[in-house]
Design a protein around this motif. Structure first.
Motif, short mmCIF file in Angstrom:
data_model
loop_
_atom_site.label_atom_id
_atom_site.label_comp_id
_atom_site.label_asym_id
_atom_site.label_seq_id
_atom_site.Cartn_x
_atom_site.Cartn_y
_atom_site.Cartn_z
N GLY A 1 0.71 -1.11 0.01
CA GLY A 1 -0.14 -0.04 0.04
C GLY A 1 0.81 1.37 -0.02
N ASP B 1 -0.51 3.25 -5.87
CA ASP B 1 -1.71 4.16 -5.66
C ASP B 1 -3.11 3.56 -6.39
N ARG B 2 -3.09 2.32 -6.02
CA ARG B 2 -4.29 1.67 -6.30
C ARG B 2 -4.95 0.80 -5.34
N PRO B 3 -6.12 0.46 -5.37
CA PRO B 3 -6.82 -0.43 -4.21
C PRO B 3 -6.07 -1.77 -4.01
N ILE C 1 -6.62 -5.01 -1.67
CA ILE C 1 -7.50 -5.90 -1.05
C ILE C 1 -6.67 -6.53 -0.17
N GLY D 1 -5.69 3.37 1.27
CA GLY D 1 -6.24 2.62 0.18
C GLY D 1 -6.46 1.15 0.30
N ILE D 2 -6.23 0.63 1.67
CA ILE D 2 -6.57 -0.64 1.94
C ILE D 2 -7.88 -1.07 2.50
#
Lengths: 251, 251, 251, 251, 251, 251, 251, 251
Positions: free
Chosen positions: A191, A195-197, A199, A227-228
């Motif tokens: 994370g 800079d992306r989601p 999971i 973003g997590i």
């Protein structure tokens, strides 16, 4: 629901055989589902192309065969998770087009090629070798839902160089699935790099104060990276499914 | 919902101004609520006569005044729980017909007498003196919902004779609310003596390994007596409400 | 207790063969049970017609046979819960009038028809297919205690339409038993739709952070809907028993 | 320790062969145990007559035979707890004077009669039938340590009359051991009836929110009755041992 | 209870004014307490000389004054625990014979000297200076119940020599109260040195993973030394009370 | 202990005034401490030069002044932890040579320069700015115990580059103290980069599922990196102390 | 990092003043950051337009002013969370372009309009009125990151009709943020109605067995609906941030 | 990484075939690992001589053979932990130079003698016999990493004399590993006697409220002795590894 009930009612109104007041009354007493949930199903219609999913754990082999037969007659893609090898053998004997993935204990059955519905790649990263079964469950789920999946296994935080050495993969990702047991630190590290989601999937890998994945779960919920979000312990399927929803090309 | 939307639609169908197919389409896109939830509200109608309930904790005095003013204009019975004494003073100054019960921090406001809707009595039993506020919250809730309530306080299991000495009360009960903190044993004892439903209310009374009511909660969930169910810690309101539902005369 | 001890004592007093002081002394030393608990049993007498209940888990087959033989000679209705299939086979071989329900692992033995003692129906709703064994335990318990039971299975909150489509059942209910594992949300949803008591039963269905039913248990205890109380994890019997107490016609 | 080392040193001092300063130095460097712990053992000496205790769980049959042989040659009373039946059979075959108690999985071996060392009786009370193994472990432990033990089983709080009907036993007790699983309420009830020490033993009996005895443990720690202390879950031995210490006639 | 009710009934039977059958019926309907609990109180009578105990926490100063006035008129010894200094000041102003112990926040009031009812001494040992308030609560409780109390404070396991240097005290003890927070190891060490009952009191002293005394509580429950039982966290009163019961000279 | 007791005893033996048997007996009854614990203190002697440590939390200002005065007269280095600013002000007014460190709430008082006793540097690394107080407590502890300390703050795993950019510091370290709250991942990352002991300190920084530092604590205990051990939540002092022991030059 | 170091090194190589072998050696010893993390920052560059985020809790007003001044000089959008009203007042006085949102305790400062970077709307749904602060934190976070946000508050599962009555909103959503305390059931219900990612946010709303949000957290982790992931308790910011990442238009 | 990439680039710069600006750009896009992590590995180089470690639990025999074959060809010392006896037999058959230690389930394989790399001895102390497997895992780990190891088993706090009687061992230690289950008190006792680092290892030995080692873990984290840190439950390997790092002679 059968639209014809409503249609018939409206036809009768139109034909003057049914008073408006009486029609209102009948509408009020129709089974709930017949009226309103069309729209819910309208949403469900958007899901067409999604696989049918069967959670095999705790079901008997005969029961699973029955479910598989029923589904195979109706849908194009089936995903069966947590299927024991012995049961898988029996199922594959009957359904030769099914494919069993022993590492993740997943069975997939596709009667046609899965189209690519994604905006980019789903990148699945896992920490230790023992986390791979959960990571593979996520990867196979995302794949059968129409996603390009890249995997990067064995990237524990205690050996960051492997992770940092594959950053080229990061640029292709629309969403990350990061799988880790023990201290569950990997999603924080990932994370912090992207800079992306992300999971995060805690696994039950570990012993002692790992408390069956609780340590990893808590760590991921408290990540200092942005973003997590987190799914249940060992829930590779849930992570893969969510990743597919995130990656899906806009309709 | 306004039935006139549907009525109007049916009228248009009847008048031939609207095709059946178009009417079906419109029905499908009406706001969900307008169609189906009449029946839900039909159920809600059964609740007439129930008080409006306000959870005061965390709300400002002005906000509470506004809520009270709005409700008082519309309903006959209002129950406000977890209301601090200072706030209560301000509310009672504005609403002289309101009554504040300082022990339970409950405010009640009834614009007419509460009818007896019960099949028998709700008997509220509590263990220690510090459990009385929760017991009173249960008693006041049941009362304003139309129940005769008998209370029996200070009946801890360490002094069974008080409890056993009031068994005559037991014969009048349709349902029991049993309130206890610390080890939470009282519901088991009561449950062993009676053959009526027992609603167990753990309280946060205690210290150390009471863990804020957890000890009592677990004890009650594991009761060896039959006919017991449990509500949340300190949830006197919930117990009184459920007792009222159980005791309600059949419609 | 045998009333004749007391009677005999009183007769001796009456006949002048026993001094009052001595009689007082003897009374004081009689076994406790012989004096006081008549009234407790008086309450117990109200329970006549209730089945005898045997918790089979952890008991040997021979022990169970013995218990069953003893009870069958004395009572009309027997309910045996958590009975393994192998043991059930052996018991049914000896007691042909017994009936084993493999899904719920319950054995029932009724020597006469169970009369309807209820004010209405007990409606048992469950969330997932894996919750059915617990739901069936509740249903069978309520049935053998003299209740009409309606069941509505496979109504998870992720597919509300099934639940909403069967609201006609809701009107017949005096009490609901709602069984759910995983996130345990179903009782809240049902509680929001009905104005009858809801007995919530968390199940141990789930994995990872379900923590053996703890997640569902906590969710149910914190329900935002009113009129809900909770029994122990997987305690279908307890829920069915309580439902029977609630539904019982007033005496 | 061998007193002769010290004795020899003192003799040398006395004979003038060893300077005082040197003797002091040597004393300072003697193994710690050889000097100081005589007094600890002096205390230990008070324990003479106590049985040797062996915790059999997790030890192999051969290992247990060896331990038993070594002890039997040296001490008069042996208590072996948590011994599986298969292992017990093998041990009894070799040591015919040993006696196995299958309910509590305890083996006792006494080469002479156990004298009564107690001031009164140890009364062991248990709640449900499934608590009996732990209760028996406590009873056998107290017995082999020289106590008269009275037992009162199957006295759950949901059936208080059995307990209250045996109060005559209470008068003989110097100390109570009260064993209960599930909600663990029995020690509170007993503690409210008596004025003697109560040792509470939670058991792992129960399921769901019993959490392996945690519910009972917490309940007992939070008892509203005075004079109660708690041992570990299922620790019948510990309770019996402590009861024996409490009951022991003053020396 | 008033024995005269029973007496009168028997007199009437004797005089022939009351039929035996009617007498039986009346007996059956007398308040429970009037019959049976004489014997319970008989036990309670044994407690004569015990102090009345008041848990002051959460009670107002006026309420406490009222309680104290009522008790002082009736009993010889009063023990009030968890009394804040401000409240104590007000109470002592009104009851000059009361004595407040600020360290333990205990107030004692004795109208006559406390006789020595013990078989030996109660020895109270504590680990750190912050554990002293709880230890003092235990000591004062045992004292007012008629025990000689010896205290040994500041004996943490990290400084064993202080403990080992006072073993002469050990020989006078009938029972030990051992108070410790943090890792709660002291009772195990004491239990290994003595052959007397040890009552372990965990305290909430500590921070972080002490979890308000949970760490010490669990440690004490799992002690590898024999003869130890545990009371609730910070429950000095409970430990002192139990110690007094254990130490009491046989009647 | 006073050696003269032993000396005197030996002198009497030597002089023939005391029989060996009698001397043995007397030795056996000397206070334990007088004999054996010289050797324990012998070990303690190795600690010379260590500071005296005072845990100020929960102590009054006057009490702290007294302690400080007593210690300042006797030892060279004093470390007082968890000292509130108001109290610090009062102490520094009286002891001008004391220095208060407000970030870590530590007071140090050294009457002479602290010599460097270490083999290398103690490197203290912390994750977020809110972790700095704990990190500083560790650093000051190590410093006053004679260690060169390097600090590297604000190196959360979500921003690895800061950490990786200071690897030159790593080469000087004999031991690392790594302080982190929230998900507690930093020790794993550091542990993967270095081959020196890492002392991990979880902090109570965070909210929600951080559970007061539990999440970080569990993460650190389950670290997949080798060479890590953990101290209590927020225990900067403990980590600094242990680091000093590890870094100490061999004697 | 300053590229000029590298540049200078390369220039020297080019000029022949530096041997390649020596240059390699120097490269090897340059601070890590100076070489490698350009690419990490390359990723960071993608984040341009993102606001700077400040977690205000625990920081002093002056410290916050300093941070705000520094950031305002450099970035276009600032988001400050968990800012107390008193502090907000002081900040807004100094930075008039800042806007404080008292419900969510968020301060935003934008020096230019936020462009719409989203593929659709972020829909934020909350259960009870007390959940609104967390929901608003999520909404404001998503907004300042360039998203159209729709909110739907007060939609508890106990009143499903409000939720079902606003399904038109659902069609505009790319991603849902669902905020709920107590039993945390709302995300399951929403997840069953939609086929978009659902970010579940448990709140600490509730009491007793809510355990500060733990009940809601566990419920959400165990949701039977697919497509759900969970953030920390009360972490509205985290949910809004993740929603923005998911909704962001592809670059 | 291959240094030649960098070298080649520098050569081209030197030869004037590559502009500095272009070289800078290329450097920026080289795979991360190729530049920076040399230095990480530089640190790893310090670890030369360390054994390769394999965690055998959960791996198949063939997989383990493969791993062993690969490692044996490359490194001098191999440590395999948690290896079941059956698997060990198969491995030793193929690798006769391997040695299996059945108590600790550890396999070691050394192709040359392990040099002594330590500053002193690692002293491993354990509490009960059931703790020995974990203690042995620690001892074997430290040994194969080049340490002299002394062991002192069966030194529970309930029998301090054994511990105190071996204090001569303490003087040789550079670091202690202290292994204990149940109440986990031993590290505190050892920590109070020595002035060397103590690594505490909780074990899962115990039952009931031991909660799989949690009680011991918490006790150790809260130790009142200084100089203690804790590793995961049953993590003998981790403790031995850390002890080796601490004891290692300075390079």
């Amino acid at each position: 629901m059968d639209a014809s009930i409503l249609e018939q009612l409206l036809e009768e109104v139109r034909a003057g055989r049914l008073e408006v007041a009486e029609a209102l009354e009948r509408l009020r007493h129709l089974p709930y589902e017949d009226l309103g949930f069309a729209r819910v199903d309208h949403h469900r219609a958007l899901r067409q192309g999604f696989p049918e999913v069967v959670f095999a754990a705790g079901k008997g082999t005969d029961q699973l065969k029955g479910i598989l037969a029923a589904l195979a007659a109706r849908v194009h893609h089936i995903l069966m998770t947590r299927l024991a090898p012995e049961q898988a053998e029996a199922l594959v004997a009957d359904f030769p087009e099914a494919r069993y993935h022993p590492v993740s204990q997943v069975l997939t059955l596709s009667r046609e090629e899965v189209p690519d519905r994604g905006r980019g790649a789903v990148v699945v990263i896992s920490a230790g070798t023992t986390d791979i079964p959960v990571a593979e469950e996520a990867a196979l789920t995302a794949q059968i839902m129409g996603n390009r999946v890249e995997t990067l296994y064995d990237c524990g935080v205690a050996g960051l160089h492997r992770l940092l050495g594959h950053q080229h993969l990061f640029r292709q990702a629309t969403v990350f699935v990061v799988v880790a047991g023990m201290e569950g630190a990997l999603p924080s590290v990932v994370g912090g790099l992207v800079d992306r989601p992300v999971i995060a999937v805690p696994t039950s890998v570990g012993y002692g104060a790992a408390f069956g994945g609780l340590a990893a779960l808590l760590a991921m919920l408290n990540s200092c990276a942005n973003g997590i979000a987190v799914v249940n312990i060992d829930n590779g399927f849930g992570a893969g499914y969510l990743a597919a929803l995130i990656n899906r090309r806009d309709k």
